[in-house]
Design a protein around this motif. Structure first.
Motif, short mmCIF file in Angstrom:
data_model
loop_
_atom_site.label_atom_id
_atom_site.label_comp_id
_atom_site.label_asym_id
_atom_site.label_seq_id
_atom_site.Cartn_x
_atom_site.Cartn_y
_atom_site.Cartn_z
N PHE A 51 18.96 48.92 12.34
CA PHE A 51 19.86 48.71 13.46
C PHE A 51 20.35 50.05 14.00
O PHE A 51 20.34 51.07 13.30
CB PHE A 51 21.06 47.86 13.03
N LEU A 52 20.78 50.03 15.24
CA LEU A 52 21.29 51.22 15.91
C LEU A 52 22.35 51.91 15.06
O LEU A 52 23.29 51.27 14.60
CB LEU A 52 21.90 50.82 17.26
N GLY A 53 22.16 53.20 14.85
CA GLY A 53 23.14 53.99 14.11
C GLY A 53 22.93 54.04 12.62
O GLY A 53 23.53 54.89 11.93
N MET A 54 22.07 53.18 12.08
CA MET A 54 21.90 53.14 10.63
C MET A 54 21.10 54.32 10.10
O MET A 54 21.36 54.80 8.99
CB MET A 54 21.25 51.82 10.21
N VAL A 93 32.52 43.72 8.32
CA VAL A 93 31.67 42.74 8.99
C VAL A 93 30.72 43.45 9.95
O VAL A 93 31.16 44.23 10.80
CB VAL A 93 32.52 41.73 9.79
N ALA A 94 29.44 43.16 9.81
CA ALA A 94 28.44 43.65 10.77
C ALA A 94 28.35 42.62 11.90
O ALA A 94 27.51 41.73 11.89
CB ALA A 94 27.09 43.82 10.08
N ALA A 95 29.24 42.75 12.86
CA ALA A 95 29.34 41.75 13.94
C ALA A 95 28.12 41.78 14.86
O ALA A 95 27.93 40.86 15.65
CB ALA A 95 30.60 41.99 14.75
N PHE A 96 27.30 42.82 14.74
CA PHE A 96 26.08 42.93 15.53
C PHE A 96 24.92 42.17 14.89
O PHE A 96 23.82 42.12 15.44
CB PHE A 96 25.69 44.41 15.66
N GLY A 97 25.17 41.58 13.72
CA GLY A 97 24.11 40.92 12.97
C GLY A 97 23.87 39.48 13.37
O GLY A 97 24.17 39.07 14.50
N TYR A 126 35.78 45.78 10.92
CA TYR A 126 34.98 44.98 11.84
C TYR A 126 34.14 45.93 12.67
O TYR A 126 34.68 46.79 13.38
CB TYR A 126 35.89 44.15 12.73
N LEU A 127 32.82 45.82 12.57
CA LEU A 127 31.90 46.73 13.26
C LEU A 127 31.23 46.00 14.41
O LEU A 127 30.42 45.09 14.20
CB LEU A 127 30.84 47.24 12.28
N GLU A 128 31.55 46.38 15.63
CA GLU A 128 30.94 45.76 16.79
C GLU A 128 29.46 46.10 16.89
O GLU A 128 28.64 45.29 17.33
CB GLU A 128 31.65 46.20 18.07
N GLN A 129 29.11 47.31 16.50
CA GLN A 129 27.71 47.75 16.53
C GLN A 129 27.44 48.67 15.34
O GLN A 129 28.37 49.20 14.73
CB GLN A 129 27.40 48.46 17.84
#
Length: 226
Positions: free
Chosen positions: A90-93, A186-190, A206-209
């Motif tokens: 995922f983006l940023g990982m 939370v990986a809210a982008f998942g 809480y992680l939006e992305q």
């Protein structure tokens, strides 16, 4: 929590985006059986619930149906041959993993994805030699939300669970992290179902992305984002 000692990830829908490969595999199998295709959004919403959920989604049969076991095995066999074709971080990982390694912080995976698939997909992404503990359901007696897998990972990496962060995209991930005494994000982008409310899971972060994770880790590790 005191200074960060390790970070653990759920796999599908948190660290890596496996939905594209599941979409291809499922619809190829459905075509072979003369079944209509399912949408990408429907596949994406079911990936975190595993191949059983995808089998039900595509074929409209449940585990109690005699046709279910062979269809499930066909899907798993097909996926095994198409593990890391379009799957990606995922983006940023990528930047996050680089930062963790540069700072000497172990990172690992605690997933409900069987080792039959987890090992090969990590190898296909070039992560197998970089990751620390990798805990799959066939390594433990109790799956998430039981904390067994997370506690096992922390023991293997020699870290205190109270100084670790667990990142996941499902309620069971957050519950597992809480049950293990870890901080949770939370990986809210998942792969979160439209009916779910991750804000109600009582995670610490809480992680939006995906790119939101690195600044968080820098803050947790040093007290600043500098």
């Amino acid at each position: 929590m005191n200074k960060l000692e390790a970070v653990y990830f759920d796999l599908d829908g948190t660290l890596i985006d496996t939905a594209p490969d599941f979409y291809t595999v499922l619809n190829t199998l459905l075509k072979q059986h003369g079944r209509p295709e399912v949408s990408y959004s429907a596949v994406r919403a079911n990936v975190s619930n595993g191949a059983r959920a995808l089998t039900e989604l595509g074929f409209g049969v449940g585990p109690e149906d005699a046709a279910f076991p062979p269809l499930l095995e066909q899907l798993l066999d097909a996926y095994e041959q198409h593990l890391a074709v379009d799957t990606c971080l995922f983006l940023g990982m990528a930047e996050t993993l680089d930062w963790l390694e540069t700072n000497g912080l172990p990172w690992g995976i605690v997933t409900n994805k069987p080792s039959r698939f987890t090992g090969p997909v990590l190898a296909g992404l070039g992560l197998a030699q970089r990751v620390g503990a990798v805990i799959c359901p066939d390594h433990v007696k109790q799956r998430k939300p039981d904390p067994e897998g997370l506690l096992m990972a922390a023991r293997r990496d020699g870290v205190n669970p109270a100084h670790c962060l667990y990142v996941g995209d499902h309620l069971r991930d957050i519950q597992a992290g809480q049950n293990a005494g870890m901080a949770t994000a939370v990986a809210a982008f998942g792969y979160i179902d439209a009916d779910d409310d991750p804000h109600g899971w009582q995670a610490d972060y809480y992680l939006e992305q995906g790119s939101d994770l690195l600044p968080l880790l820098q803050t947790m590790n040093t007290g600043s984002t500098a």
